[in-house]
Enzyme design. Structure first.
Site, PDB file in Angstrom:
ATOM      1  N   CYS A  89       0.793  -1.235   0.000  1.00 60.85           N
ATOM      2  CA  CYS A  89       0.000   0.000   0.000  1.00 60.85           C
ATOM      3  C   CYS A  89       0.822   1.280   0.000  1.00 60.85           C
ATOM      4  O   CYS A  89       0.324   2.328  -0.397  1.00 60.85           O
ATOM      5  CB  CYS A  89      -0.963   0.008   1.179  1.00 60.85           C
ATOM      6  N   CYS A 154      -8.323  12.202   3.769  1.00 65.09           N
ATOM      7  CA  CYS A 154      -8.190  11.736   5.163  1.00 65.09           C
ATOM      8  C   CYS A 154      -6.748  11.893   5.629  1.00 65.09           C
ATOM      9  O   CYS A 154      -6.477  11.992   6.812  1.00 65.09           O
ATOM     10  CB  CYS A 154      -8.663  10.297   5.316  1.00 65.09           C
ATOM     11  N   CYS A 201      -4.356   5.131  -2.426  1.00 68.86           N
ATOM     12  CA  CYS A 201      -5.148   6.166  -1.765  1.00 68.86           C
ATOM     13  C   CYS A 201      -6.601   5.802  -2.011  1.00 68.86           C
ATOM     14  O   CYS A 201      -6.998   5.542  -3.143  1.00 68.86           O
ATOM     15  CB  CYS A 201      -4.852   7.549  -2.347  1.00 68.86           C
ATOM     16  N   GLY A 357      17.617 -12.841  -6.347  1.00 70.69           N
ATOM     17  CA  GLY A 357      17.856 -14.158  -5.752  1.00 70.69           C
ATOM     18  C   GLY A 357      16.692 -14.596  -4.887  1.00 70.69           C
ATOM     19  O   GLY A 357      16.202 -15.726  -4.992  1.00 70.69           O
ATOM     20  N   GLU A1258     -21.474  10.824  -1.607  1.00 68.97           N
ATOM     21  CA  GLU A1258     -21.782   9.493  -2.118  1.00 68.97           C
ATOM     22  C   GLU A1258     -22.314   9.457  -3.554  1.00 68.97           C
ATOM     23  O   GLU A1258     -21.918   8.586  -4.334  1.00 68.97           O
ATOM     24  CB  GLU A1258     -22.793   8.814  -1.194  1.00 68.97           C
TER      25      GLU A1258
HETATM   26  C1  LIG Z   1       3.784  -6.296  -2.354  1.00 75.57           C
HETATM   27  C2  LIG Z   1       4.655  -7.191  -3.151  1.00 75.57           C
HETATM   28  C3  LIG Z   1       4.349  -7.420  -4.467  1.00 75.57           C
HETATM   29  C4  LIG Z   1       5.142  -8.274  -5.231  1.00 75.57           C
HETATM   30  N1  LIG Z   1       4.821  -8.482  -6.535  1.00 75.57           N
HETATM   31  C5  LIG Z   1       5.587  -9.307  -7.289  1.00 75.57           C
HETATM   32  C6  LIG Z   1       5.286  -9.549  -8.636  1.00 75.57           C
HETATM   33  O1  LIG Z   1       4.310  -9.035  -9.184  1.00 75.57           O
HETATM   34  N2  LIG Z   1       6.088 -10.375  -9.337  1.00 75.57           N
HETATM   35  C7  LIG Z   1       7.176 -10.978  -8.779  1.00 75.57           C
HETATM   36  O2  LIG Z   1       7.882 -11.718  -9.451  1.00 75.57           O
HETATM   37  N3  LIG Z   1       7.487 -10.750  -7.508  1.00 75.57           N
HETATM   38  C8  LIG Z   1       6.720  -9.957  -6.751  1.00 75.57           C
HETATM   39  N4  LIG Z   1       7.029  -9.748  -5.438  1.00 75.57           N
HETATM   40  C9  LIG Z   1       8.104 -10.491  -4.880  1.00 75.57           C
HETATM   41  C10 LIG Z   1       9.328  -9.686  -4.744  1.00 75.57           C
HETATM   42  O3  LIG Z   1       9.946  -9.536  -5.976  1.00 75.57           O
HETATM   43  C11 LIG Z   1      10.113 -10.518  -3.770  1.00 75.57           C
HETATM   44  O4  LIG Z   1       9.580 -10.210  -2.494  1.00 75.57           O
HETATM   45  C12 LIG Z   1      11.509 -10.266  -3.773  1.00 75.57           C
HETATM   46  O5  LIG Z   1      12.106 -10.424  -4.993  1.00 75.57           O
HETATM   47  C13 LIG Z   1      12.128 -11.244  -2.811  1.00 75.57           C
HETATM   48  O6  LIG Z   1      13.354 -10.734  -2.555  1.00 75.57           O
HETATM   49  P1  LIG Z   1      13.902 -10.543  -1.076  1.00 75.57           P
HETATM   50  O7  LIG Z   1      15.295 -10.134  -1.280  1.00 75.57           O
HETATM   51  O8  LIG Z   1      13.034  -9.651  -0.305  1.00 75.57           O
HETATM   52  O9  LIG Z   1      13.773 -12.013  -0.567  1.00 75.57           O
HETATM   53  P2  LIG Z   1      13.625 -12.522   0.900  1.00 75.57           P
HETATM   54  O10 LIG Z   1      12.214 -12.357   1.326  1.00 75.57           O
HETATM   55  O11 LIG Z   1      14.680 -11.887   1.722  1.00 75.57           O
HETATM   56  O12 LIG Z   1      13.923 -14.018   0.645  1.00 75.57           O
HETATM   57  C14 LIG Z   1      13.007 -14.970   0.232  1.00 75.57           C
HETATM   58  C15 LIG Z   1      13.526 -16.364   0.608  1.00 75.57           C
HETATM   59  O13 LIG Z   1      14.650 -16.674  -0.177  1.00 75.57           O
HETATM   60  C16 LIG Z   1      15.805 -16.884   0.610  1.00 75.57           C
HETATM   61  N5  LIG Z   1      16.900 -16.273  -0.115  1.00 75.57           N
HETATM   62  C17 LIG Z   1      17.010 -14.977  -0.475  1.00 75.57           C
HETATM   63  N6  LIG Z   1      18.115 -14.823  -1.234  1.00 75.57           N
HETATM   64  C18 LIG Z   1      18.700 -16.026  -1.357  1.00 75.57           C
HETATM   65  C19 LIG Z   1      19.855 -16.504  -2.036  1.00 75.57           C
HETATM   66  N7  LIG Z   1      20.651 -15.694  -2.745  1.00 75.57           N
HETATM   67  N8  LIG Z   1      20.140 -17.816  -1.960  1.00 75.57           N
HETATM   68  C20 LIG Z   1      19.362 -18.661  -1.253  1.00 75.57           C
HETATM   69  N9  LIG Z   1      18.264 -18.260  -0.588  1.00 75.57           N
HETATM   70  C21 LIG Z   1      17.938 -16.971  -0.651  1.00 75.57           C
HETATM   71  C22 LIG Z   1      15.494 -16.235   1.935  1.00 75.57           C
HETATM   72  O14 LIG Z   1      16.202 -16.828   2.979  1.00 75.57           O
HETATM   73  C23 LIG Z   1      13.995 -16.459   2.052  1.00 75.57           C
HETATM   74  O15 LIG Z   1      13.738 -17.750   2.523  1.00 75.57           O
HETATM   75  C24 LIG Z   1       6.269  -8.904  -4.659  1.00 75.57           C
HETATM   76  C25 LIG Z   1       6.580  -8.660  -3.316  1.00 75.57           C
HETATM   77  C26 LIG Z   1       5.792  -7.813  -2.570  1.00 75.57           C
HETATM   78  C27 LIG Z   1       6.142  -7.571  -1.147  1.00 75.57           C
HETATM   79  S1  FES Z   2      -6.248  10.759   1.468  1.00 78.60           S
HETATM   80 FE1  FES Z   2      -7.290   9.128   2.463  1.00 78.60          FE
HETATM   81  S2  FES Z   2      -6.290   7.413   1.709  1.00 78.60           S
HETATM   82 FE2  FES Z   2      -5.398   9.006   0.553  1.00 78.60          FE
HETATM   83  S1  FES Z   3       3.343  -1.161   2.300  1.00 81.42           S
HETATM   84 FE1  FES Z   3       3.925  -1.128   4.345  1.00 81.42          FE
HETATM   85  S2  FES Z   3       2.080  -0.836   5.373  1.00 81.42           S
HETATM   86 FE2  FES Z   3       1.448  -1.186   3.342  1.00 81.42          FE
END
Ligand SMILES: Cc1cc2nc3c(=O)[nH]c(=O)nc-3n(C[C@H](O)[C@H](O)[C@H](O)COP(=O)(O)OP(=O)(O)OC[C@H]3O[C@@H](n4cnc5c(N)ncnc54)[C@H](O)[C@@H]3O)c2cc1C
Ligand code: FES
Ligand code: FES
Length: 1330
Positions: A89, A154, A201, A357, A1258
């Site tokens: 969000c 808001c 929003c 990764g 509304e």
């Molecule tokens: C709101 C939201 C929307 C998203 N939308 C999409 C989307 O549309 N398409 C899409 O493809 N992705 C999407 N993602 C996923 C996003 O791309 C991944 O969250 C992100 O790539 C994961 O990376 P991280 O570094 O945060 O992984 P982490 O969450 O840190 O790791 C994930 C897991 O992998 C392990 N790990 C991490 N790196 C390694 C490594 N090098 N070797 C071995 N294990 C490892 C970690 O220990 C954990 O278990 C979305 C994520 C969020 C939060």
């Molecule tokens: S002003 Fe209310 S959610 Fe954006």
């Molecule tokens: S993205 Fe963090 S509270 Fe929604």
């Protein structure tokens, strides 16, 4: 689901194994800074970081602590808000800055603080919205521009929006090659729009937010910016520019404090007993760490890559690097495509920390539907895995098919092959490599998982009909994938699109999505484009195009009628505005979290924690057993009925409150509520009632009081007799919608002396909460005080549903004798919210051959859920919206079905939006039956004033008040409706894979004025303090009230009253200070609150008048502050209260408006783009046109959510399963109309209304039906085309487009096998031509 293209890919692509290594995406947690070169420490360390320039040192913290938790609980910086807790969000966005001492460079990027672990910010600097500027040090130009462009309602989303924009500004400023003109940044308009594409929003509809962002862009045309408080429309370009709050990029704030640069420590290890946080600096170091962990079998490890490695953002940057001469042109094309695709993954602030990764490992381990895995698969990528000392290099598909990666294995890098070396087709052929990626998602710019992602790589020499065969390749989604047929058809469509240029080179193909295949001549196409360019700018590269806001100012009651800025908008932007969860916790405060039922109807035999010991931090459980003697199990009390606080032995719907776990922190309470085991028993119980049909069968209904049940209109038998045609037993189903206020339900209860209770509640009706709490605790009402300052979005959801939340806190506070607060997590909030009323409608309609309806008869079954809530109002509300056309005669039977679902509740335009939609469906049905143009069918069923009076009775008002016909005609002209209808016909004749539709829809919406109270007090310095019963929900109520107070008092006519506006302050609602506040709902509370204030002012002016006359007589003139000073010395009573209760004549009135929307449907994906919407809405004499404009746009966009996007789904037990931002998609900036023109129609003065104003909260939501109807028109075109291909029979024009018209729903109607149908037709055509 991954698209099964690899089989095909292997066939077509030359082996990649022999390829040279060219691209290297490092995914290991390596660093190259001095700080990080110092090796992993094993002693106890501290985290040191800066927030807004202040130093923080934390010596002991659980590694699972998020930055957001820390910010909100341990610092004074509350601007980052918790909106979802899952990165979806943007309410929590902050800027994270890292310092590289070797290069002496600071790197800044935005992150979602709800997902960023505190440990990972060691050595970093964090900037929140307060850090950009604030009320003490001066607001940042971003804050000022959000405020001046009316971009905060808001205010709950606003700080996150501001930081997202700031992050984009900082990034742009670092791009040396660009130049910024004075007052502007280096940001481009496109970047400015994209900056906030991941932020949600729910109030504004985004258009003003986009304008505020664009106002800083280097390439902005100032004339393209919308209505604002900085300039007047007629001013020159130069004057306008000079009025914008100055942005000087050379003076930008430093995001990294000097002290931290000096002090940066290298690494850390936390001293928590259960967890440790290690930060290896090289792959070798990681390897030895893994080895040591391997030796210790009890230790479990999670690799957290977070912001320490090659993030998706950095990968995109690297792939886009054009100067890299190492790579051949084919590689560069592949890289560019991958980068473009990656830019649609999640949002900027997620890509800035999410790693390639982590993404691939999630895909490998958990079958996460990863975009990256899909596109890299097609690109023929390979991976390098390290397990212990074992290094493995293997193809990505091999890696993905393996058993889940061991937690001690590390994905070190990913290689993309060199395609020059890959080309394998026999050298005598002139081959070329094609690579394309696809993504079908409800949000074009990302921030939504795709229904399907696909990528294709092929080497082609000469491909003709063989490609056609591939389209028929069997693409089978994995078991359990939702909408499998849709996804298969998407895959076929994408393959078709990819191969289309190869099928027949003689076809006319233009670049861009779906080849824009056109089977007319290019010159014809150019003609269409030219015609379009005269009318709109939909072809522009920007997301949104210049929109027009037309409003008339009314100076009669100055400052009422002026478009002044919303009170506190800048405070909201800087994040200093205090919401309930921002109030610092009192000492010993506990936190609560609900335990809810997962069964629709069952005995609750037992409820206990899984382990004997109480979970971490838990104080206990509050349930029905804790209701004190003399109290009642009461969760909500209204004039219409009551609701229990907790299930008492028997749960009656999934999602019902069973208990409230109370713990020392919100996190502990939330965790513990999931650890409660509930033992259900359904033996000998009747099965639950989960459908309205079952409710009818078992006669399970709520009563609707006669006074609330609407009256039938006209003589239905006569109407039937007059009809030439009849449609019988047609059916419509409408689902629910979740409010998605950005601030979830929240309250804080503080026990006080003498058995009293003070409750801070985010609540639309504190008065009802007050009564309920007193009843529940069994104490007199004068022992309870409920305080509400502001609500972070309500939309009806914080009317009834906020009351049990406040009551549960009060009950827990009563039990533990300690303050108790709660802030519901998004999942629980969504499970408990109830949402809009779903309903099933069966109609019979009789009509003449010219389309005039003579009789409409309806049976409506409303699913009201388990308790009464506001449901008895629904029949009346439905009819209010439905009666917008003259039906000749109207009869109906509306039943409120009592079912085992959560009670359905008020949601913006409850009933009216469904009624209005039913009316449009009937009209569309009549038109399609008669094969007549829908707009003509609408026209012929418009009211004349006498028939309006028949249907709406006294609410119809005077003939002059019936402004709809003039609005209707004016809109046709201002939107060039007729010309566009013709152009669209041409477009649809020419385009095969895209169809457009346009629709003009009117609304009539009845509102009801409710009584409320007001209090105005003048203080000794002449400043004024105002209290009103109405609650500020973001709808601008306080702003209008402030204007009214200044106007009302100014009638004393002494010197200085022209500046009274600056002297007025509106204060929070307090149910003991001002009783009988009533409920803030139904769009009219701003008006009624204003009226009560006007009445108070009348009293005060009357009291002051004699003194003023005397002083004027003595001194010639008198100033306001002198008058007040004198009044104080004479002990005049300068405080007045009033209770406004509308009389019969001013209790009801009708609102009118109309909208034209034009959409474009992509027939291969079912995606609908809203090209343009034009609205004219009658606000009477607007009390504040800026506020009303915001209400109109915001409501319309919320309506788009209802009609096009939002699926509030449940499982078969009625438990909500669309319970977060991953599954529930509200509109974002990329799903609103590209061009959005709004005109506020000022109709005449009317003495029965508050200063002649009309409501705006509304009714405009109903206008979003125009988008649905336009989509229907486009779908009809698609079906007609299928018919022309011989793939659909004559009934093509009769179909039911669901609400919401999601991509799968639209695609299904446009033909899941349209590609195959087209190819069959095309091949047939070719063979016929010989
Ligand atoms: C709101 C939201 C929307 C998203 N939308 C999409 C989307 O549309 N398409 C899409 O493809 N992705 C999407 N993602 C996923 C996003 O791309 C991944 O969250 C992100 O790539 C994961 O990376 P991280 O570094 O945060 O992984 P982490 O969450 O840190 O790791 C994930 C897991 O992998 C392990 N790990 C991490 N790196 C390694 C490594 N090098 N070797 C071995 N294990 C490892 C970690 O220990 C954990 O278990 C979305 C994520 C969020 C939060
Ligand atoms: S002003 Fe209310 S959610 Fe954006
Ligand atoms: S993205 Fe963090 S509270 Fe929604």
């Amino acid at each position: 689901m991954l698209f099964e293209c690899d089989q095909w890919k292997v066939e077509r692509v030359s082996p990649v194994i022999a390829a040279n290594f060219d691209a290297f995406l490092s995914v290991t947690p390596t660093h190259n800074t001095v700080m990080e070169e110092k090796r992993r420490e094993t002693s106890t360390g501290s985290l040191v970081f800066a927030i807004n320039g202040l130093r923080f040192e934390v010596s002991s913290v659980s590694p699972s602590t998020t930055l957001l938790e820390f910010l909100r609980a341990q610092t004074p910086f509350k601007s980052p808000k918790l909106g979802c807790g899952e990165g979806g969000c943007g309410a929590c966005v902050v800027l994270l800055s890292k310092y590289d001492p070797v290069l002496d460079q600071v790197e800044d990027f935005t992150v979602s603080s709800c997902l960023t672990l505190l440990c990972s910010v060691n050595g970093c600097s964090v900037t929140t919205s307060e850090g950009l500027g604030n009320s003490k040090d001066g607001f940042h130009p971003i804050h000022q521009r959000f405020s001046g462009f009316h971009a905060s309602q808001c205010g709950f989303c606003t700080p996150g929006m501001c930081v997202s924009l700031f992050g984009a500004l900082v990034k742009a400023e670092k791009k040396d090659q660009r130049e910024a003109s004075p007052g502007f940044s280096k940001l481009t308009v496109v970047e400015a729009e994209k900056a906030i594409s991941g932020n949600l929003c729910r109030c504004t509809g985004y258009r003003p937010i986009a304008d505020a962002c664009k106002s800083l862009a280097a390439d902005v045309d100032i004339e393209d910016l919308g209505f604002n408080s900085f300039w007047r429309k007629e001013e020159t370009r130069e004057a306008k520019m000079s009025r914008l709050p100055v942005y000087d990029h050379s003076l930008e704030i430093s995001t990294f404090p000097e002290f931290l640069k000096r002090e940066i420590k290298s690494s850390l290890l936390l001293d928590s007993e259960r967890y440790s946080w290690c930060k290896p600096a090289t792959a070798e170091e990681l390897q030895s760490l893994l080895k040591s962990i391997d030796a210790d079998s009890k230790t479990r490890m999670k690799l957290v890559v977070g912001n320490t490695a090659v993030t998706i953002s950095k990968t995109i940057e690297a792939l886009k690097e054009e100067n890299n001469s190492e790579f051949n042109s084919e590689c560069k094309i592949v890289f560019k495509r991958i980068a473009l695709h990656m830019e649609k993954i999640a949002s900027e602030f997620i890509r800035n920390t999410g790693s390639v990764g982590g993404n691939l490992v999630m895909a490998q381990r958990k079958h996460f539907p990863s975009d990256i895995a899909t596109i890299l698969l097609a690109a023929g990528a390979s991976v390098h895995i390290l397990t212990g000392t074992l290094h493995e290099k293997l193809a990505l598909d091999e890696f993905l098919e393996r058993p889940p990666l061991d937690s001690k294995s590390v994905l070190l890098n990913v290689k993309i092959p060199n395609y020059a070396a890959v080309k394998n087709i026999s050298s005598e052929m002139d081959s070329k490599l094609l690579f394309e990626t696809y993504r079908a998602s409800p949000r074009p710019l990302g921030n939504a998982l795709p229904y399907l992602n696909a990528a294709f790589l092929t080497e082609v020499s000469c491909l003709k009909s063989s490609a056609v065969k591939m389209v028929k390749a069997n693409v089978v989604p994995e078991d359990g994938t939702p909408s499998p047929a849709y996804r298969s058809s998407l895959a076929a469509g994408y393959l078709f699109d990819f191969l289309f240029p190869l099928i027949d080179t003689s076809s006319k193909i233009h670049g861009g999505w779906s080849g824009e295949y056109c089977n007319t001549s290019l010159s014809e196409d150019a003609e269409i484009k030219q015609k379009y360019s005269q009318l709109d700018h939909v072809q522009l590269p920007t997301l949104l195009t210049s929109s027009e806001q037309v409003l008339e100012l009314n100076h009669d009651h100055h400052p009422v009628g002026q478009p002044i800025k919303k009170i506190g908008a800048a405070l909201q932007a800087s994040g200093e505005a205090v919401f309930v969860d921002d109030i610092p916790s009192p000492a010993n405060c506990l936190h609560g979290s609900f335990v809810h039922s997962i069964k629709p109807f069952a005995r609750v035999k037992d409820m206990k924690f899984k382990s004997k010991l109480l979970p971490d931090g838990v104080s206990g459980l509050v349930s029905v057993r804790d209701i004190p003697k003399g109290g009642e199990n009461r969760g909500c009390t209204t004039k219409l009925g009551t609701e229990s606080l907790f299930a008492d032995g028997l749960t009656q719907h999934a999602g019902e409150r069973l208990a409230f776990v109370v713990a020392d922190t919100q996190k502990h309470a939330d965790i513990a509520s999931n650890l409660v085991e509930v033992d259900y028993d359904i033996e000998n119980l009747e099965p639950p009632i989960l459908t309205v049909e079952e409710a009818v069968k078992r006669s399970s209904f709520f009563e609707v009081p006669l006074s609330l049940y609407p009256k039938q209109v006209g003589d239905i038998s006569k109407g039937w007799a007059e009809a030439d045609h009849k449609i019988l037993s047609a059916k419509i189903k409408l689902g629910s919608q979740y409010h998605f206020y950005m601030e979830t339900q929240t309250a804080l209860a503080i026990p006080d002396e003498d058995n009293t209770m003070v409750v801070y509640s985010s609540n639309q009706c504190p008065e009802y909460a007050h009564v309920t709490i007193a009843k529940c605790l069994g104490i007199p009402e004068n022992n309870v005080r409920v305080i509400t300052r502001r609500v972070g979005g309500g939309f009806g959801g914080k009317a009834m549903k906020a009351i049990p939340v406040a009551t549960a806190c009060a009950l827990a506070a009563h039990k533990f004798r300690r303050p108790v607060r709660t802030y519901l997590n998004r999942k629980i909030d969504m499970i408990m919210a109830g949402g809009r009323h779903p309903m099933e409608i069966t109609y019979n309609v009789g009509f003449k051959s010219n389309g005039k309806v003579t009789a409409l008869q309806l049976d409506i079954l409303i699913n009201a859920g388990i308790s009464v809530d506001i449901s008895p109002l629904m029949p009346r509300n439905i009819l209010s919206g439905l009666k917008k056309y003259d039906w000749g005669a109207l009869s109906f039977d509306i039943k409120l079905c009592k079912t085992n679902h959560s009670s359905k509740t008020a949601m913006r335009a409850p009933g009216e939006v469904q009624g209005s939609y039913i009316a449009e469906t009937v009209i569309e049905h009549v038109a399609s039956t008669l094969s007549m143009d829908v707009d003509s069918a609408r026209n012929i069923n418009f009211y004349r004033y006498d028939s309006l009076k028949l249907f709406y009775d006294f609410a119809a008002g005077d003939p002059a008040e019936y402004t709809l016909p003039s609005i209707w005609n004016k809109l046709a002209a201002s939107s060039s409706f007729k010309q566009r209808v013709e152009i669209i016909k041409e477009f649809n004749r020419c385009k095969v894979w895209k169809k457009r539709g346009i629709s003009r829809v009117p609304i009539v919406h009845q509102v009801f004025m409710r009584p409320t109270t007001g209090k105005v007090s003048i203080l000794s310095d002449g400043s004024v303090v105002v209290e009103v019963g109405g609650i500020e929900l973001g709808q601008g109520l306080w702003t209008k009230v402030k204007q009214m107070a200044a106007f009302g008092l100014s009638s004393i006519k002494c010197d200085g009253v022209e500046n009274l506006l600056d002297k007025v302050r509106i204060i929070q609602a307090d149910t003991l200070s001002l009783t009988q506040g009533g409920i803030t709902a139904g769009s009219t509370t701003s008006e009624s609150s204003c009226e009560s204030v006007r009445l108070c002012c009348e009293v005060l002016v009357e009291r002051l008048a004699p003194l003023k006359e005397t002083l004027q007589g003595q001194m010639g003139s008198v100033r306001w502050d002198e008058l007040i000073c004198k009044a104080y010395t004479q002990s005049l009573n300068l405080s007045a209260t009033s209770h406004y209760s509308p009389d019969f004549n001013s209790m009801h009135y009708l609102n009118y408006g109309a909208a034209v929307s034009e959409v474009e449907v992509n027939l291969l994906t079912g995606e609908t783009a809203i090209l343009r919407s034009d609205i004219i809405y009658d606000c009477g004499q607007s009390l504040n046109p800026a506020v009303d404009l915001g209400q109109i746009e915001g409501a319309f966009v919320q309506g788009i959510g209802f009609f096009m996007l939002e699926e509030y789904t449940t499982n078969s037990d009625g438990l909500v399963v669309a319970d977060g931002t991953w599954t529930y998609k509200i509109p974002t900036i990329d799903t609103i109309p590209k061009q959005f023109n709004v005109e506020i129609h000022s109709s005449g003065h009317h003495r029965q209304r508050v200063l002649s104003s009309k409501a705006s909260g509304e009714p405009p939501l109903l206008l979003a039906a125009s988008v649905h109807c336009a989509t229907r028109a486009a779908v009809r075109e698609a079906r007609q085309q299928l018919h022309s291909w011989g793939c659909m029979d004559e009934s093509y024009s009769t179909f039911n487009l669901e609400v919401p018209a999601t991509m799968p729903a639209v695609k299904e109607l446009c033909g899941l096998d349209s590609v195959e149908s087209y190819l069959r037709w095309e091949m047939g055509r070719k063979s016929r031509l010989g």
